[in-house]
Design a protein around this motif. Structure first.
Motif, PDB file in Angstrom:
ATOM      1  N   UNK A 387      47.112 -13.042   3.615  1.00 37.97           N
ATOM      2  CA  UNK A 387      46.750 -13.191   5.276  1.00 37.97           C
ATOM      3  C   UNK A 387      46.558 -14.230   5.699  1.00 37.97           C
ATOM      4  N   UNK A 388      46.754 -14.376   7.014  1.00 33.67           N
ATOM      5  CA  UNK A 388      46.231 -15.687   7.898  1.00 33.67           C
ATOM      6  C   UNK A 388      44.699 -15.946   7.698  1.00 33.67           C
ATOM      7  N   UNK A 433      54.354 -29.678   7.768  1.00 37.27           N
ATOM      8  CA  UNK A 433      53.069 -28.742   8.390  1.00 37.27           C
ATOM      9  C   UNK A 433      53.889 -27.771   9.305  1.00 37.27           C
ATOM     10  N   UNK A 434      53.181 -26.708   9.786  1.00 31.17           N
ATOM     11  CA  UNK A 434      53.728 -25.789  10.594  1.00 31.17           C
ATOM     12  C   UNK A 434      53.949 -26.401  12.216  1.00 31.17           C
ATOM     13  N   UNK A 515      54.564 -23.395   5.892  1.00 31.17           N
ATOM     14  CA  UNK A 515      55.258 -22.549   7.071  1.00 31.17           C
ATOM     15  C   UNK A 515      56.123 -23.839   7.749  1.00 31.17           C
ATOM     16  N   UNK A 518      59.144 -21.785   9.860  1.00 31.27           N
ATOM     17  CA  UNK A 518      58.950 -20.508  10.602  1.00 31.27           C
ATOM     18  C   UNK A 518      59.748 -20.479  11.862  1.00 31.27           C
ATOM     19  N   UNK A 519      60.082 -21.376  12.477  1.00 28.77           N
ATOM     20  CA  UNK A 519      60.886 -21.525  13.654  1.00 28.77           C
ATOM     21  C   UNK A 519      62.478 -21.835  13.432  1.00 28.77           C
ATOM     22  N   UNK A 546      56.103 -17.058   5.141  1.00 29.67           N
ATOM     23  CA  UNK A 546      56.203 -15.597   5.303  1.00 29.67           C
ATOM     24  C   UNK A 546      57.541 -14.678   4.631  1.00 29.67           C
ATOM     25  N   UNK A 547      58.525 -15.247   4.596  1.00 30.71           N
ATOM     26  CA  UNK A 547      59.962 -14.567   4.157  1.00 30.71           C
ATOM     27  C   UNK A 547      59.875 -14.412   2.796  1.00 30.71           C
ATOM     28  N   UNK A 548      60.226 -13.234   2.521  1.00 30.84           N
ATOM     29  CA  UNK A 548      60.386 -12.978   1.307  1.00 30.84           C
ATOM     30  C   UNK A 548      61.354 -13.729   0.460  1.00 30.84           C
ATOM     31  N   UNK A 582      52.621  -6.348  -4.268  1.00 34.02           N
ATOM     32  CA  UNK A 582      53.488  -4.910  -4.263  1.00 34.02           C
ATOM     33  C   UNK A 582      53.148  -4.389  -2.657  1.00 34.02           C
ATOM     34  N   UNK A 584      52.167  -5.449   0.102  1.00 33.64           N
ATOM     35  CA  UNK A 584      52.515  -6.465   1.024  1.00 33.64           C
ATOM     36  C   UNK A 584      54.006  -6.353   1.245  1.00 33.64           C
ATOM     37  N   UNK A 585      54.953  -6.477   0.227  1.00 31.75           N
ATOM     38  CA  UNK A 585      56.162  -6.494   0.051  1.00 31.75           C
ATOM     39  C   UNK A 585      56.780  -4.894   0.659  1.00 31.75           C
ATOM     40  N   UNK A 588      56.625  -4.772   4.385  1.00 36.01           N
ATOM     41  CA  UNK A 588      57.804  -5.417   5.157  1.00 36.01           C
ATOM     42  C   UNK A 588      58.879  -4.462   4.762  1.00 36.01           C
TER      43      UNK A 588
ATOM     44  N   UNK B 310      60.477 -15.929  20.616  1.00 32.37           N
ATOM     45  CA  UNK B 310      59.958 -16.417  19.350  1.00 32.37           C
ATOM     46  C   UNK B 310      58.506 -16.213  19.445  1.00 32.37           C
ATOM     47  N   UNK B 313      56.620 -16.299  15.663  1.00 28.37           N
ATOM     48  CA  UNK B 313      56.861 -17.033  14.605  1.00 28.37           C
ATOM     49  C   UNK B 313      56.005 -17.394  13.745  1.00 28.37           C
ATOM     50  N   UNK B 316      51.770 -13.801  10.423  1.00 30.30           N
ATOM     51  CA  UNK B 316      52.412 -13.406   9.425  1.00 30.30           C
ATOM     52  C   UNK B 316      53.099 -11.828   9.616  1.00 30.30           C
ATOM     53  N   UNK B 317      53.872 -11.717   8.710  1.00 31.09           N
ATOM     54  CA  UNK B 317      54.671 -10.495   8.659  1.00 31.09           C
ATOM     55  C   UNK B 317      53.668  -9.108   9.143  1.00 31.09           C
ATOM     56  N   UNK B 341      63.982 -14.393  14.975  1.00 26.82           N
ATOM     57  CA  UNK B 341      65.008 -14.587  13.849  1.00 26.82           C
ATOM     58  C   UNK B 341      64.773 -13.711  12.927  1.00 26.82           C
ATOM     59  N   UNK B 387      65.368  -7.368  -0.560  1.00 32.02           N
ATOM     60  CA  UNK B 387      64.718  -6.057  -0.812  1.00 32.02           C
ATOM     61  C   UNK B 387      65.697  -5.206  -1.466  1.00 32.02           C
TER      62      UNK B 387
END
Lengths: 593, 395
Positions: A387-388, A433-434, A515, A518-519, A546-548, A582, A584-585, A588, B310, B313, B316-317, B341, B387
């Motif tokens: 988490x953040x 960086x982000x 990250x 992210x955009x 964040x993306x799996x 598990x 978290x996944x 999503x 956006x 972005x 977190x998910x 996205x 997934x």
């Protein structure tokens, strides 16, 4: 946005502090010779200046009153010569002292800027860029008067006053004393009224800086303002802010304009006293000639300038002390993160990264990482999830030694990062960086920042690798399009691609992606991923995402939670374990379904 | 010289804002050198100006001081010849003093005039710019804002290259429209046209039957709440930032908006809560936190049309998921535009538009687009594949 929120109550003046003043004077030390020369020139100028009234009295008493103009030309010639010598002296003094002052300022500014470059992140975390900039530019500039004119001028003024007083007393001490009766009043005006005036101008400056702050923010947030139709309210606030300036200005100017009339009035009293004493009291037979009278009056007239200068200097000094304090505050900020003096260069990194019982906190209150230990083998890709605020970014910040650990150690190839040359460490890593930062300049320059000696071809290769080439070539001037942080038409995703290319060009041994994508849209990200798969080979990398899809391929996934590594392993291992990862996944997945 | 000073300021500010990049690439020495160069240039220009003055001022002074010897020469002659009394001569020496002062000032005044006229020129250039987008003399407002947005064959460019080509869309009140597509494909431009930050060259954009060009700007933007791609917060309390569009909003509504945007918890954790000052001169929030405050700001505005550009972005998910669930309730009575996205963000939309190079490449619902097996399907696969591989593990 109420106007007061943007006010910084900067201290505008400080009492004289001898220690700091002496420290400041160190910056003038290299110019001792030039300053001495300037002083000599000014003493000559002062003497020239003071001889004019004497020549006048000589002309009247020696030639005009007796009615004989034999040799009078010499007096006129002397007058012209004295003016000429004075003018020449002034010219060279201005040149000398401006060179001294401006150079000293430039040196001080460089010292300050260079020191700032060495300071660690914790320094920048707590200060806005604007505030630091004011130190480097405005505060340093405000010392200009002190350096260029102040110091030497004080000496000259004191010398002039002494000479003046001596000559006057010698010429006629009675008249001199009569004229100087007004001195106490004069000093009162110069030093008390000046203070009131100064305070008033400070208020004007305060209000003006309020307006600048307000204006700066209003313009930066103009899109938001228009979107939320707050134009009218903001306009009203601006009128208020503007009126504040007008009012404080009018107050200041009122006091300011009282200064010269007051000075004139007082000096007129002095003049009258000299006449009265000279003509009525001493009388015609006392040896007070018209020439003497005129000379004393002219000398009296030259009294104000040095005194006025001294009071200005005093005012200047108090203001400068406030700037000096702020400048030294930065210069005295210790460089926390630095290499030991005899530290060796870090040899080419193989890529083993080890955390050995690392504990870390940004401030004493909250511990971010608690006894974290792990080892990454060369060439592995590590994904950090959680988490953040769990401490993911902190882990990577410690790898590139942006901060130092409280206890434990971070080792690269077995070497403690604190024991090697900082530059040799960071040069072998790229961090993305982000918030991608774009410098003003061309896109080419921005990418080349990663490796300064890269050819145009290499820059383009890097851009191609991260799929930025297409959109860059689509721009009007391609790679030579001028961009900047604000106001450029790059989208967030495009900025990220550019800084991605920049990171890649550096050809790092360790790559950190915080990250970084992210955009960027999914499709481009996929393309980048493919490029990355190739590029990551043989390099150790840390990925925060964040993306799996990004996470899944990692050699090791670390789940960071509450400052600890809660779980670590490959995707399959962690899924089988049915723990945090598990969960978290699953969350999503459930949403996607 | 002023320009060079500005260059130095910009250089410094940029260096400090980008300090993380500077340090990450260990470019301190490069930056020092670049700064040194600009700094020396400022020095050079400063000295140039001061040298000009040093040539000029003493000459003026000297010429001014010649008045006295000239006066004394002629005066002495006249007094000796009885044409003038000594008193008049003495008074004249004083007059000469008085006259040189104003003469010197005159030079300053001329300089001041020159500066004022250049400044005025710049100033008037801005004033004369006028507003290219402004209310027409006669404006129309829809009877009731319901949020029916129609783009009718809209073509638009910022000046260099067409950004949108012949785009049409119809968003009915309460519907959710998702815009997807690569970086730079024109998603944000659609929003810019709807809120009339720009005007399209061809076609019309209308809301509830009225062309946005005919509407008063105030009324139009009053109904649109936008969360922008790049979050800008004012140096203000969090509470006032959320209430930015509705300054008189009561505290409970501010907090409700924050809750809906999932910002309530972290704001409550701050020592000063909603009174915490943020923005450039206040507390630094993380990217995700800023975005959530910006979402709260748009929700507090209570718009008929909600735009999320956006907007999640940097979140977190899991948090995004929670925000979306809360937004579902909010979105019911509003027309919503989502730019995103992630498939997960857009799949529930009533219509998804996939843009490519300014054209609508695909449109339809999630299910329809999957069947089409086009761009959207590929994106879906990209994100879904992961997934799919673990179908058994998570269900």
């Amino acid at each position: 946005m109420p106007k007061l929120r943007v006010t910084d109550d900067e201290v505008l003046e400080r009492p004289f502090n001898r220690r700091q003043f002496m420290r400041l004077m160190q910056y003038l030390k290299p110019f001792r010779g030039k300053m001495a020369l300037a002083l000599v020139l000014m003493v000559i100028w002062s003497a020239c200046n003071l001889s004019q009234p004497y020549l006048m009295s000589l002309a009247i008493d020696g030639f005009i009153t007796p009615g004989s103009l034999q040799g009078y030309g010499w007096v006129i010639g002397a007058m012209i010569a004295v003016s000429l010598i004075g003018a020449v002296c002034i010219r060279y003094r201005v040149r000398l002292m401006d060179t001294v002052g401006r150079t000293a300022i430039a040196n001080l500014r460089e010292t300050l800027f260079n020191h700032i470059q060495e300071l660690s992140f914790s320094f920048f975390d707590s200060r806005s860029a604007g505030k630091i900039m004011v130190r480097v530019i405005n505060d340093v500039n405000s010392l200009n008067d002190l350096f260029s004119n102040g110091i030497v001028q004080v000496l000259i003024d004191v010398i002039t006053l002494v000479l003046l007083l001596g000559v006057m007393l010698f010429a006629n001490w009675k008249l001199t004393l009569a004229g100087l009766c007004i001195l106490p009043f004069l000093l009162l005006i110069l030093f008390r009224l000046k203070r009131v005036i100064r305070r008033n101008w400070q208020r004007v400056r305060n209000k003006t800086s309020n307006m600048n702050g307000y204006l700066h923010e209003s313009l930066s947030g103009m899109r938001v303002t228009q979107a939320f139709t707050r134009e009218k309210e903001n306009g009203d606030t601006f009128i208020d802010v503007n009126q504040d300036i007008r009012k404080s200005w009018m107050r200041a100017i009122r006091v300011n304009n009282a200064f010269w009339p007051a000075l004139d009035a007082v000096s007129a009293v002095g003049t009258v006293l000299v006449y009265v004493v000279g003509i009525r009291v001493l009388g015609v037979g006392s040896g007070v000639t018209v020439g003497t009278l005129l000379m004393i009056l002219m000398y009296l007239g030259r009294f104000w300038e040095p005194l006025n200068n001294l009071s200005n200097f005093y005012n200047n000094l108090l203001q400068a002390m406030a700037s000096v304090e702020r400048i030294f505050e930065i210069l005295d900020t210790p460089v926390e993160i630095k290499s030991p003096p005899d530290a060796p260069e870090l040899p080419p990194i193989r890529g083993e990264v080890a955390f050995d019982d690392v504990t870390f906190s940004y401030d004493e209150e909250k511990v971010i990482l608690k006894n974290v230990s792990f080892t990454v083998r060369p060439g592995q890709t590590i994904a950090l999830v959680g988490p953040t605020g769990a401490g993911k970014s902190t882990v990577v910040n410690l790898v590139s030694r942006f901060y130092d650990v409280d206890s434990g150690a971070v080792r690269i190839d077995g070497q403690d990062v604190r024991s090697v040359q900082l530059n040799s460490l960071r040069r072998q890593m790229s961090v993305m960086m982000q918030d991608s930062f774009i410098f003003s300049g061309t896109i080419m320059d921005n990418i080349r920042y990663g490796r300064l000696d890269a050819t145009d071809q290499e820059v383009m290769e890097a851009a191609k690798a991260v799929c930025a080439h297409d959109f860059i070539s689509g721009m009007e001037k391609g790679y030579y399009t001028e961009v900047n942080e604000r106001g450029s038409r790059l989208s967030t995703g495009q900025k990220q691609l550019i800084s991605f290319a920049r990171a890649l060009l550096n050809d790092p041994r360790i790559l950190i992606l915080d990250e970084a994508t992210s955009s960027i849209d999914t499709h481009t990200e996929m393309l980048i991923q493919q490029a990355l798969d190739k590029l990551l080979q043989g390099r150790t990398s840390f990925v925060i995402a964040h993306r799996l899809s990004t996470i899944r391929k990692a050699d090791c996934i670390m789940v960071v939670q509450d400052g600890r590594i809660a779980e670590a392993g490959t995707h399959e291992e962690l899924m089988a374990r049915q723990g945090l990862y598990w969960e978290m996944t699953k969350a999503q997945y459930a949403f996607l379904k | 010289m002023r320009e060079q000073n500005a260059v130095l300021s910009t250089k410094t500010q940029e260096n400090i804002s980008g300090m993380r990049v500077v340090k990450a690439f260990a470019r301190e020495d490069y930056e020092k050198e670049a700064f040194r160069k600009e700094n020396r240039e400022v020095l050079r220009l400063n000295l140039k100006v001061s040298y000009v003055w040093s040539d000029f001022v003493p000459v003026l002074d000297f010429l001014g001081s010649l008045c006295t010897p000239a006066l004394m020469s002629l005066g002495a002659y006249m007094v000796v010849n009885g044409q003038l009394t000594l008193g008049v001569l003495v008074s004249f020496t004083n007059y000469v003093w008085m006259i040189t002062g104003p003469m010197r000032n005159l030079g300053g005044v001329v300089n001041m005039l020159a500066m004022a006229s250049t400044s005025a020129e710049k100033l008037f250039r801005y004033i004369d710019l006028g507003t290219s987008i402004k209310d027409k003399p006669v404006t129309r407002v829809p009877e009731k804002f319901r949020g029916h947005v129609v783009f009718d064959h809209v073509t638009f460019s910022y000046g260099d290259g067409v950004v949108l080509k012949d785009v049409s869309l119809d968003a009915r009140p309460g519907q959710t429209i998702a815009l997807m597509g690569a970086t730079g494909s024109g998603k944000t431009s659609i929003i810019n046209l709807m809120a009339r930050f720009y005007e399209c060259q061809k076609g019309t954009v209308s809301i509830d039957g009225v062309d946005v060009k005919d509407m008063p700007l105030q009324a139009l933007r009053d109904r649109i709440g936008i969360v922008m791609q790049e979050t800008f917060l004012f140096s203000e309390t969090i509470g006032n930032n959320i209430a930015f569009g509705r300054p008189d909003l009561p505290q409970e509504n501010i907090e409700a908006a924050a809750q809906a945007a999932q910002a309530g918890d972290f704001v409550a954790d701050l020592p000063q809560g909603y009174e915490t000052i943020v923005g450039e001169r206040g507390l630094g929030l993380s990217g995700g936190q800023k975005q959530r405050v910006a979402i709260a700001r748009a929700l507090a505005y209570d718009p008929t049309i909600l735009v999320l550009d956006d907007a999640t972005s940097a979140v977190d998910m899991e948090t995004e998921h929670e925000i979306q669930q809360h937004l579902q309730k909010q979105m019911k009575d509003r027309t919503t535009f989502i730019i995103a996205h992630r498939i997960s963000s857009v799949q529930k939309a009533d219509e998804i538009l996939v843009l490519e190079h300014g054209c609508v490449a695909e449109r339809g619902t999630h299910a329809q687009l999957l069947e089409r097996k086009g761009l959207y399907y590929n994106m879906y696969l990209d994100q879904y594949r992961d997934f799919a591989a673990m179908e058994g593990q998570v269900s």
